[in-house]
Scaffold this motif. Structure first.
Motif, PDB file in Angstrom:
ATOM      1  N   ILE A 373     -12.107  -8.097  14.883  1.00  0.00           N
ATOM      2  CA  ILE A 373     -11.439  -9.027  13.965  1.00  0.00           C
ATOM      3  C   ILE A 373     -10.775  -8.256  12.822  1.00  0.00           C
ATOM      4  CG2 ILE A 373     -11.811 -10.885  12.301  1.00  0.00           C
ATOM      5  CD1 ILE A 373     -13.775 -12.111  14.206  1.00  0.00           C
ATOM      6  N   GLY A 374     -11.411  -7.179  12.339  1.00  0.00           N
ATOM      7  CA  GLY A 374     -10.801  -6.356  11.299  1.00  0.00           C
ATOM      8  C   GLY A 374      -9.431  -5.825  11.716  1.00  0.00           C
ATOM      9  N   PRO A 375      -9.311  -5.172  12.880  1.00  0.00           N
ATOM     10  CA  PRO A 375      -8.001  -4.708  13.323  1.00  0.00           C
ATOM     11  C   PRO A 375      -6.993  -5.838  13.509  1.00  0.00           C
ATOM     12  CG  PRO A 375      -9.724  -3.575  14.534  1.00  0.00           C
ATOM     13  CD  PRO A 375     -10.404  -4.633  13.717  1.00  0.00           C
ATOM     14  N   ALA A 376      -7.463  -6.997  13.976  1.00  0.00           N
ATOM     15  CA  ALA A 376      -6.549  -8.127  14.171  1.00  0.00           C
ATOM     16  C   ALA A 376      -5.934  -8.570  12.845  1.00  0.00           C
ATOM     17  CB  ALA A 376      -7.301  -9.292  14.819  1.00  0.00           C
ATOM     18  N   VAL A 377      -6.747  -8.643  11.803  1.00  0.00           N
ATOM     19  CA  VAL A 377      -6.253  -9.070  10.490  1.00  0.00           C
ATOM     20  C   VAL A 377      -5.201  -8.102   9.953  1.00  0.00           C
ATOM     21  CG1 VAL A 377      -6.907  -9.382   8.065  1.00  0.00           C
ATOM     22  CG2 VAL A 377      -8.353 -10.333   9.885  1.00  0.00           C
ATOM     23  N   PHE A 378      -5.476  -6.810  10.022  1.00  0.00           N
ATOM     24  CA  PHE A 378      -4.540  -5.832   9.464  1.00  0.00           C
ATOM     25  C   PHE A 378      -3.302  -5.651  10.346  1.00  0.00           C
ATOM     26  CE2 PHE A 378      -8.270  -4.754   6.969  1.00  0.00           C
ATOM     27  CZ  PHE A 378      -7.702  -4.517   5.719  1.00  0.00           C
ATOM     28  N   LEU A 379      -3.449  -5.908  11.648  1.00  0.00           N
ATOM     29  CA  LEU A 379      -2.282  -5.843  12.526  1.00  0.00           C
ATOM     30  C   LEU A 379      -1.297  -6.956  12.185  1.00  0.00           C
ATOM     31  CD1 LEU A 379      -1.197  -4.202  14.917  1.00  0.00           C
ATOM     32  CD2 LEU A 379      -2.301  -5.837  16.445  1.00  0.00           C
ATOM     33  N   VAL A 380      -1.806  -8.160  11.982  1.00  0.00           N
ATOM     34  CA  VAL A 380      -0.941  -9.278  11.589  1.00  0.00           C
ATOM     35  C   VAL A 380      -0.321  -9.008  10.216  1.00  0.00           C
ATOM     36  CG1 VAL A 380      -0.909 -11.720  10.960  1.00  0.00           C
ATOM     37  CG2 VAL A 380      -2.171 -10.976  12.989  1.00  0.00           C
ATOM     38  N   ALA A 381      -1.133  -8.481   9.299  1.00  0.00           N
ATOM     39  CA  ALA A 381      -0.620  -8.170   7.963  1.00  0.00           C
ATOM     40  C   ALA A 381       0.519  -7.160   8.025  1.00  0.00           C
ATOM     41  CB  ALA A 381      -1.752  -7.635   7.083  1.00  0.00           C
ATOM     42  N   ALA A 382       0.394  -6.163   8.917  1.00  0.00           N
ATOM     43  CA  ALA A 382       1.446  -5.153   9.056  1.00  0.00           C
ATOM     44  C   ALA A 382       2.762  -5.775   9.507  1.00  0.00           C
ATOM     45  CB  ALA A 382       1.007  -4.076  10.048  1.00  0.00           C
ATOM     46  N   GLY A 383       2.673  -6.825  10.322  1.00  0.00           N
ATOM     47  CA  GLY A 383       3.884  -7.470  10.800  1.00  0.00           C
ATOM     48  C   GLY A 383       4.556  -8.350   9.768  1.00  0.00           C
ATOM     49  N   PHE A 384       3.786  -8.791   8.777  1.00  0.00           N
ATOM     50  CA  PHE A 384       4.330  -9.766   7.824  1.00  0.00           C
ATOM     51  C   PHE A 384       4.631  -9.182   6.443  1.00  0.00           C
ATOM     52  CE2 PHE A 384       2.834 -12.668  11.028  1.00  0.00           C
ATOM     53  CZ  PHE A 384       3.716 -13.746  10.938  1.00  0.00           C
ATOM     54  N   ILE A 385       4.584  -7.856   6.297  1.00  0.00           N
ATOM     55  CA  ILE A 385       4.938  -7.283   4.993  1.00  0.00           C
ATOM     56  C   ILE A 385       6.387  -6.806   4.986  1.00  0.00           C
ATOM     57  CG2 ILE A 385       2.629  -6.713   4.188  1.00  0.00           C
ATOM     58  CD1 ILE A 385       4.765  -4.048   5.780  1.00  0.00           C
ATOM     59  N   GLY A 386       7.125  -7.155   6.042  1.00  0.00           N
ATOM     60  CA  GLY A 386       8.552  -6.855   6.071  1.00  0.00           C
ATOM     61  C   GLY A 386       8.826  -5.375   6.209  1.00  0.00           C
ATOM     62  N   CYS A 387       9.679  -4.851   5.356  1.00  0.00           N
ATOM     63  CA  CYS A 387      10.139  -3.464   5.478  1.00  0.00           C
ATOM     64  C   CYS A 387       9.402  -2.507   4.548  1.00  0.00           C
ATOM     65  CB  CYS A 387      11.639  -3.394   5.200  1.00  0.00           C
ATOM     66  SG  CYS A 387      12.646  -4.275   6.417  1.00  0.00           S
ATOM     67  N   ASP A 388       8.300  -2.944   3.985  1.00  0.00           N
ATOM     68  CA  ASP A 388       7.524  -2.055   3.121  1.00  0.00           C
ATOM     69  C   ASP A 388       6.863  -1.001   4.003  1.00  0.00           C
ATOM     70  OD1 ASP A 388       5.652  -0.798   1.474  1.00  0.00           O
ATOM     71  OD2 ASP A 388       5.371  -2.586   0.246  1.00  0.00           O
ATOM     72  N   TYR A 389       7.536   0.115   4.126  1.00  0.00           N
ATOM     73  CA  TYR A 389       7.129   1.153   5.070  1.00  0.00           C
ATOM     74  C   TYR A 389       5.738   1.710   4.761  1.00  0.00           C
ATOM     75  CZ  TYR A 389       6.818   6.018   6.535  1.00  0.00           C
ATOM     76  OH  TYR A 389       6.369   7.212   7.008  1.00  0.00           O
ATOM     77  N   SER A 390       5.467   2.024   3.501  1.00  0.00           N
ATOM     78  CA  SER A 390       4.174   2.615   3.124  1.00  0.00           C
ATOM     79  C   SER A 390       3.027   1.666   3.421  1.00  0.00           C
ATOM     80  CB  SER A 390       4.170   2.974   1.638  1.00  0.00           C
ATOM     81  OG  SER A 390       5.183   3.908   1.354  1.00  0.00           O
ATOM     82  N   LEU A 391       3.205   0.386   3.091  1.00  0.00           N
ATOM     83  CA  LEU A 391       2.158  -0.592   3.326  1.00  0.00           C
ATOM     84  C   LEU A 391       1.958  -0.835   4.821  1.00  0.00           C
ATOM     85  CD1 LEU A 391       0.289  -2.083   1.445  1.00  0.00           C
ATOM     86  CD2 LEU A 391       1.845  -4.043   1.470  1.00  0.00           C
ATOM     87  N   ALA A 392       3.034  -0.827   5.576  1.00  0.00           N
ATOM     88  CA  ALA A 392       2.927  -1.003   7.032  1.00  0.00           C
ATOM     89  C   ALA A 392       2.101   0.109   7.654  1.00  0.00           C
ATOM     90  CB  ALA A 392       4.317  -1.043   7.658  1.00  0.00           C
ATOM     91  N   VAL A 393       2.376   1.346   7.235  1.00  0.00           N
ATOM     92  CA  VAL A 393       1.613   2.492   7.753  1.00  0.00           C
ATOM     93  C   VAL A 393       0.140   2.370   7.358  1.00  0.00           C
ATOM     94  CG1 VAL A 393       1.299   4.989   7.601  1.00  0.00           C
ATOM     95  CG2 VAL A 393       3.593   4.036   7.784  1.00  0.00           C
ATOM     96  N   ALA A 394      -0.121   1.943   6.114  1.00  0.00           N
ATOM     97  CA  ALA A 394      -1.502   1.789   5.646  1.00  0.00           C
ATOM     98  C   ALA A 394      -2.234   0.718   6.445  1.00  0.00           C
ATOM     99  CB  ALA A 394      -1.511   1.442   4.158  1.00  0.00           C
ATOM    100  N   PHE A 395      -1.572  -0.412   6.697  1.00  0.00           N
ATOM    101  CA  PHE A 395      -2.213  -1.494   7.450  1.00  0.00           C
ATOM    102  C   PHE A 395      -2.464  -1.099   8.902  1.00  0.00           C
ATOM    103  CE2 PHE A 395      -0.584  -5.164   4.551  1.00  0.00           C
ATOM    104  CZ  PHE A 395      -1.584  -4.865   3.640  1.00  0.00           C
ATOM    105  N   LEU A 396      -1.499  -0.447   9.526  1.00  0.00           N
ATOM    106  CA  LEU A 396      -1.665  -0.024  10.920  1.00  0.00           C
ATOM    107  C   LEU A 396      -2.770   1.027  11.038  1.00  0.00           C
ATOM    108  CD1 LEU A 396       2.093   0.143  11.978  1.00  0.00           C
ATOM    109  CD2 LEU A 396       0.392  -1.492  12.805  1.00  0.00           C
ATOM    110  N   THR A 397      -2.855   1.899  10.045  1.00  0.00           N
ATOM    111  CA  THR A 397      -3.922   2.907  10.038  1.00  0.00           C
ATOM    112  C   THR A 397      -5.289   2.249   9.865  1.00  0.00           C
ATOM    113  OG1 THR A 397      -2.453   4.602   9.128  1.00  0.00           O
ATOM    114  CG2 THR A 397      -4.818   4.945   8.847  1.00  0.00           C
ATOM    115  N   THR A 398      -5.372   1.285   8.952  1.00  0.00           N
ATOM    116  CA  THR A 398      -6.632   0.561   8.743  1.00  0.00           C
ATOM    117  C   THR A 398      -7.039  -0.204   9.994  1.00  0.00           C
ATOM    118  OG1 THR A 398      -6.083   0.313   6.398  1.00  0.00           O
ATOM    119  CG2 THR A 398      -7.816  -1.108   7.271  1.00  0.00           C
TER     120      THR A 398
END
Length: 498
Positions: A373-398
């Motif tokens: 469930i943890g990876p699922a939450v951060f995977l969805v979050a990575a898709g919905f932060i738009g073009c914020d590259y740094s945050l996307a990398v952080a969410f995908l890593t988490t």
């Protein structure tokens, strides 16, 4: 012949307390020291074995970029312009001595996917053979075969795409035997209260292999040429095979240098958990909800894992406009986090069971919930932060890092419910879990024809939904105790086995 566990709790379907014999029915043997122990030597050798295996598996993903003439696939690439460009020009001269091939995107997909068509075939047969004959030689020759085939990759590429696809499928056949064989070996080597630690150490090599091989393959391609990627990892695999054959034994009884104290500790801890029946109880095994809970969890977890493993470079390049292949460290960070999480979660899981008296079932369920469930939450979050590259990398890593908790959850639950048949059970679950590697990327590609942020949100939400479903199913139906069918002697053959 009398049943080896006469007072085992009655049925597979009962919920409740942990009924593992070691934990409640028998006195606990005093733990044998870790220092210079044969079981931890096995764990570390297995760690390096799976390091090699995943290096051999993912190196083609990096090398393929240099193998293909860039003009061939330029027309196939669809880059969305929603996000700003993040790539920076490379000023260092790139070595161009490697031969180039005119393979389009579809052909490259077949080359990368052919591995799984071989990998899926040998899972169940390997589990069966390892349970009957031991896993040492099966695992060793699986790695050796994959290493030798890897050495022939440049030659196969010269022969044509068909030869390369066939070679990758053969590599998949070799790697397909390794996980079931290792699980079968741990059924004889891992004391129940050390399973999380020992298995997380051994299988964490797969994550570290990904961490090292991605950037290292890029460096080798950049400063030498792509052929040396396959020569390097192929030779390392052969060296590992020699050490494995020399230092490892199938069981504690056959190990040449194990101390009598450690041998007795391992054997006494497993005495009431292993079956004495010769035949495999296929029907009760396949009817067991404990098995299907692991199947569903394994399938669901791998859907997200393979989606990220195969399509993360595409998402970073075509959507976020950063070429992940230009930054090997960045491509490796998510798997470094997962590796660390696997090691730490293994220690935590066994401490919860041994020192805090948490039941095996509770630990497996909680760790699987966190790891899915943890990876699922951060995977969805990575898709919905738009073009914020740094945050996307952080969410995908988490997201990838939290997945490491599953190594002490459903991933080793086979040994809890049926240690004698753990290799077969892993073969069954890994067969189903290979399917996402074959169809997941295809579905994701079909959902992202224009590579827009919105299309990738759908891909991430689908993967997250599959993950959450698997976590819920495992929580509802998983077991933490040895199942009756996994230990009892068949009554029909009881008289003949005296």
């Amino acid at each position: 012949m009398k049943s080896p566990v006469p007072d085992l709790a009655p049925s597979d379907g009962e919920e409740g307390e942990d009924r593992t014999p070691l934990l409640q029915r028998a006195p606990r043997a005093e733990t044998a020291p870790v220092c210079r122990s044969a079981r931890y030597n096995l764990a570390f050798l297995a760690f390096f074995g799976f390091f090699v295996l995943y290096s051999l598996r993912v190196n083609l993903s990096v090398a393929l970029v240099d193998m293909v003439d860039s003009n061939t696939t330029a027309a196939d690439n669809r880059t969305a312009n929603e996000c700003a460009e993040h790539s920076t020009p490379i000023k260092v001269l790139h070595n161009q001595t490697g031969k180039k091939y005119r393979w389009d995107a579809e052909t490259q997909g077949w080359i990368l996917g052919s591995f799984f068509y071989g990998y899926i075939i040998t899972q169940i047969p390997a589990g069966y053979v390892a349970s009957r004959s031991g896993g040492k030689l099966l695992l060793g020759f699986g790695v050796l075969g994959t290493s030798v085939f890897t050495l022939f990759t440049p030659l196969a590429a010269d022969f044509g795409v068909g030869a390369l696809i066939a070679l990758r499928a053969l590599e998949g056949l070799g790697e397909g035997v390794t996980f079931p064989a290792m699980h079968a070996m741990w059924s004889s080597w891992a004391p129940p209260l050390e399973r999380s630690k020992l298995l997380s150490i051994s299988y964490a090599g797969a994550q570290l292999g990904t961490v090292v091989s991605l950037p290292l393959s890029g460096i080798v391609c950049f400063y030498m040429n792509w052929t040396y990627v396959f020569y390097l990892f192929g030779i390392v695999g052969i060296i590992w095979f020699i050490l494995w054959i020399w230092l490892v034994s199938d069981t504690p009884e056959t190990h040449k240098t194990i101390s009598p104290y450690e041998k007795e500790y391992i054997l006494s801890s497993l005495r009431n958990q292993l079956s004495s029946q010769k035949s495999v109880p296929w029907v009760p095994m396949l009817k067991s909800l404990a098995l299907w809970a692991i199947v569903v969890a394994h399938f669901s977890y791998n859907w997200t894992f393979y989606t990220l493993l195969t399509l993360l470079p595409t998402y970073m390049k075509e959507v976020l406009r950063f070429n992940i292949q230009e930054n090997g460290f960045l491509s490796a960070v998510p798997y470094l986090g997962c590796w660390l999480c696997m090691i730490l979660s293994g220690q935590a899981a066994d401490n919860l069971r041994a020192k805090w008296n948490f039941s095996t079932l509770c630990v497996r369920r909680v760790f699987s919930l966190i790891g899915m469930i943890g990876p699922a939450v951060f995977l969805v979050a990575a898709g919905f932060i738009g073009c914020d590259y740094s945050l996307a990398v952080a969410f995908l890593t988490t997201s990838t890092t939290l997945g490491g908790f599953c190594s002490s959850g459903f991933s080793i639950n086979h040994l809890d419910v049926a240690p004698s048949y753990a290799g077969i059970l892993l073969g069954i679950t890994n067969t189903f879990a290979t399917i996402p590697g074959m169809i997941g990327p295809i579905i994701a590609r079909s959902l992202t024809p224009e590579n827009t942020v919105g299309e990738w949100q759908t891909v991430f939400c689908l993967a997250a939904a599959v993950n959450v479903f698997g976590a819920i199913f495992f929580t509802l139906f998983s077991k933490g105790e040895v199942q009756n069918w996994a230990v009892r002697v068949n009554p029909e053959t009881e008289g003949t086995n005296k």
